[in-house]
Design an enzyme around this catalytic site. Sequence first.
Site, PDB file in Angstrom:
ATOM      1  N   LEU A  89       0.810  -1.214   0.000  1.00  0.00           N
ATOM      2  CA  LEU A  89       0.000   0.000   0.000  1.00  0.00           C
ATOM      3  C   LEU A  89       0.844   1.265   0.000  1.00  0.00           C
ATOM      4  O   LEU A  89       0.458   2.279  -0.568  1.00  0.00           O
ATOM      5  CB  LEU A  89      -0.932   0.022   1.222  1.00  0.00           C
ATOM      6  CG  LEU A  89      -2.024  -1.041   1.270  1.00  0.00           C
ATOM      7  CD1 LEU A  89      -2.778  -0.969   2.590  1.00  0.00           C
ATOM      8  CD2 LEU A  89      -2.989  -0.864   0.105  1.00  0.00           C
ATOM      9  N   GLY A  90       1.983   1.221   0.644  1.00  0.00           N
ATOM     10  CA  GLY A  90       2.817   2.412   0.731  1.00  0.00           C
ATOM     11  C   GLY A  90       3.832   2.278   1.844  1.00  0.00           C
ATOM     12  O   GLY A  90       3.964   1.225   2.464  1.00  0.00           O
ATOM     13  N   GLU A  91       4.539   3.362   2.100  1.00  0.00           N
ATOM     14  CA  GLU A  91       5.567   3.336   3.128  1.00  0.00           C
ATOM     15  C   GLU A  91       5.704   4.714   3.744  1.00  0.00           C
ATOM     16  O   GLU A  91       5.703   5.722   3.048  1.00  0.00           O
ATOM     17  CB  GLU A  91       6.910   2.893   2.539  1.00  0.00           C
ATOM     18  CG  GLU A  91       7.999   2.705   3.578  1.00  0.00           C
ATOM     19  CD  GLU A  91       9.228   2.019   3.003  1.00  0.00           C
ATOM     20  OE1 GLU A  91      10.159   1.733   3.769  1.00  0.00           O
ATOM     21  OE2 GLU A  91       9.247   1.768   1.784  1.00  0.00           O
ATOM     22  N   GLY A  92       5.804   4.767   5.067  1.00  0.00           N
ATOM     23  CA  GLY A  92       5.969   6.028   5.772  1.00  0.00           C
ATOM     24  C   GLY A  92       7.143   5.968   6.714  1.00  0.00           C
ATOM     25  O   GLY A  92       8.017   5.104   6.593  1.00  0.00           O
ATOM     26  N   GLY A  93       7.166   6.901   7.682  1.00  0.00           N
ATOM     27  CA  GLY A  93       8.256   6.949   8.630  1.00  0.00           C
ATOM     28  C   GLY A  93       8.348   5.710   9.490  1.00  0.00           C
ATOM     29  O   GLY A  93       9.427   5.346   9.966  1.00  0.00           O
ATOM     30  N   GLY A  95       7.376   2.518   8.491  1.00  0.00           N
ATOM     31  CA  GLY A  95       7.798   1.387   7.680  1.00  0.00           C
ATOM     32  C   GLY A  95       6.761   1.051   6.629  1.00  0.00           C
ATOM     33  O   GLY A  95       5.780   1.775   6.455  1.00  0.00           O
ATOM     34  N   PRO A  96       6.933  -0.052   5.903  1.00  0.00           N
ATOM     35  CA  PRO A  96       6.013  -0.423   4.828  1.00  0.00           C
ATOM     36  C   PRO A  96       4.671  -0.927   5.355  1.00  0.00           C
ATOM     37  O   PRO A  96       4.582  -1.447   6.465  1.00  0.00           O
ATOM     38  CB  PRO A  96       6.760  -1.538   4.089  1.00  0.00           C
ATOM     39  CG  PRO A  96       7.649  -2.139   5.130  1.00  0.00           C
ATOM     40  CD  PRO A  96       8.057  -1.006   6.025  1.00  0.00           C
ATOM     41  N   LYS A 118       1.086  -2.955   9.208  1.00  0.00           N
ATOM     42  CA  LYS A 118       2.209  -2.012   9.215  1.00  0.00           C
ATOM     43  C   LYS A 118       3.397  -2.661   9.910  1.00  0.00           C
ATOM     44  O   LYS A 118       3.302  -3.096  11.051  1.00  0.00           O
ATOM     45  CB  LYS A 118       1.796  -0.713   9.916  1.00  0.00           C
ATOM     46  CG  LYS A 118       2.846   0.382   9.831  1.00  0.00           C
ATOM     47  CD  LYS A 118       2.259   1.776  10.071  1.00  0.00           C
ATOM     48  CE  LYS A 118       1.847   2.002  11.501  1.00  0.00           C
ATOM     49  NZ  LYS A 118       1.522   3.430  11.767  1.00  0.00           N
ATOM     50  N   ASP A 213       0.776  15.005  16.517  1.00  0.00           N
ATOM     51  CA  ASP A 213       1.209  14.906  15.118  1.00  0.00           C
ATOM     52  C   ASP A 213       0.006  14.940  14.182  1.00  0.00           C
ATOM     53  O   ASP A 213      -0.121  14.121  13.273  1.00  0.00           O
ATOM     54  CB  ASP A 213       2.020  13.630  14.909  1.00  0.00           C
ATOM     55  CG  ASP A 213       2.898  13.704  13.653  1.00  0.00           C
ATOM     56  OD1 ASP A 213       3.188  14.826  13.197  1.00  0.00           O
ATOM     57  OD2 ASP A 213       3.294  12.645  13.142  1.00  0.00           O
TER      58      ASP A 213
END
EC number: 2.7.11.1
Length: 460
Positions: A89-93, A95-96, A118, A213
């Site tokens: 689906l995607g990756e952020g700070g 992780g994938p 996640k 955040d």
Amino acid sequence: MAVMKFTWRSIIPRCSKGIEEAEAEAEAETKKQDSKQGSFSRLAMIDFSYPSSMFTEDLSTSLAGSNLYVFTLEELKVITQCFSSANFLGEGGFGPVHKGFIDDNLRPGLEAQPVAVKLLDLEGLQGHREWLTEVVFLAQLSHPHLVKLIGYCCEDENRLLVYEYMPRGSLENQLFAKYSVPLPWSTRMKIALGAAKGLAYLHEAEKPVIYRDFKASNILLDSDYSAKLSDFGLAKDGPEGDKTHVSTRVMGTRGYAAPEYIMTGHLTAMSDVYSFGVVLLELLTGRRSLDKSRSPREQNLAEWARPMLNESRRLARIMDPKLEGQYSETGARKAAALAYQCLSHRAKQRPKMSDVVNILEPLLDYGETSVASFVYTVPTHQKGGSPPKDDTDTKECEAKTELKKENGHHRNRHHHRRSHKSRDGHRHQNKSSSQSSVHSENDTSKQNLENGSNEECNID
């Protein structure tokens, strides 16, 4: 048996204090809680140097009343097809993130539903501390506008979280992705209201929580564009007793963090209110909170736009052009006035989130209209002749004003139908873009701040 709310100090005190001091504090906290709740099993003092099996046992025991599932790594491999790229689906700070599907074939009693898994990247921006923060908070908080945590996995060095799947992805993706369908005005106000309700719930809980955040990439959308807050890795317990703030290391995302928090490290619920004002501005203008591709005076959205929020003529100039004038002028003025209050440099002058909810709720009743359009008509005269002696004796400036009441429901239904047709396109985009949704969370860690994106980091 009631589930008590844990603080970071009660879970991993050795991360922030000396062992002796932490033990004394933990003992005092134990006595305090025992007097309130009788015999309740709480987490023993623990840090991540302990074997993961001991950690997992303590965590699962302490959160026994939360209805969280403790998944094995093998189970999560099965539901994601070994974390296949087809399910990425995607990756952020953190992780994938991969999509999966659970049902009672995996565990008896499991509701059949798609999920987002996640995986903590041990070399990423977040770590064990943020992972555990999210587990502890979401295990004990439940609200229609908070993303639901279904379970977690903690095996050896592996840390995973399993959430409900949010098919519309993040607000950031909906607003700023290159090929996204523009969000109608009424949908934007619905999203703002849902996010506000989520924050109000956190701030007014029996033990208040400061989200810390709040940003567009952390607002996830279900199939009906109902907003849910996600990613609680930086959340903090609010001040207790006669304390007015929480002193903490400054963490968050540039462009969203409140100025007094950046300057002093003093965190309050009003810090979240400021961040909400920034997101409301993004909904109004269609601009990112921080965009270094723009001229210097327009790079910081809050600083650039706030002076124009209380002036109707100037407000029209900053409204999102993708709306094509299809919005309620009255609703826009009221939303802009609210954003102005939320962005006050004096924290005490900002409204409480419960007041924000009360202000936003009536805005859903304002239909989408076409803003006034002015057409100049100048009569032409015969060459060498004099102007005709009628109503056009002198040059006119005729202003034709049209206000078309549109069927907001019909437009939203058309928008949803268009979004459905392009959903596969969004899914493909999420796999290939650094702004992909991760259940859906954007890859802020890989975006280049110099190119105008936001960055989650320590804010110096």
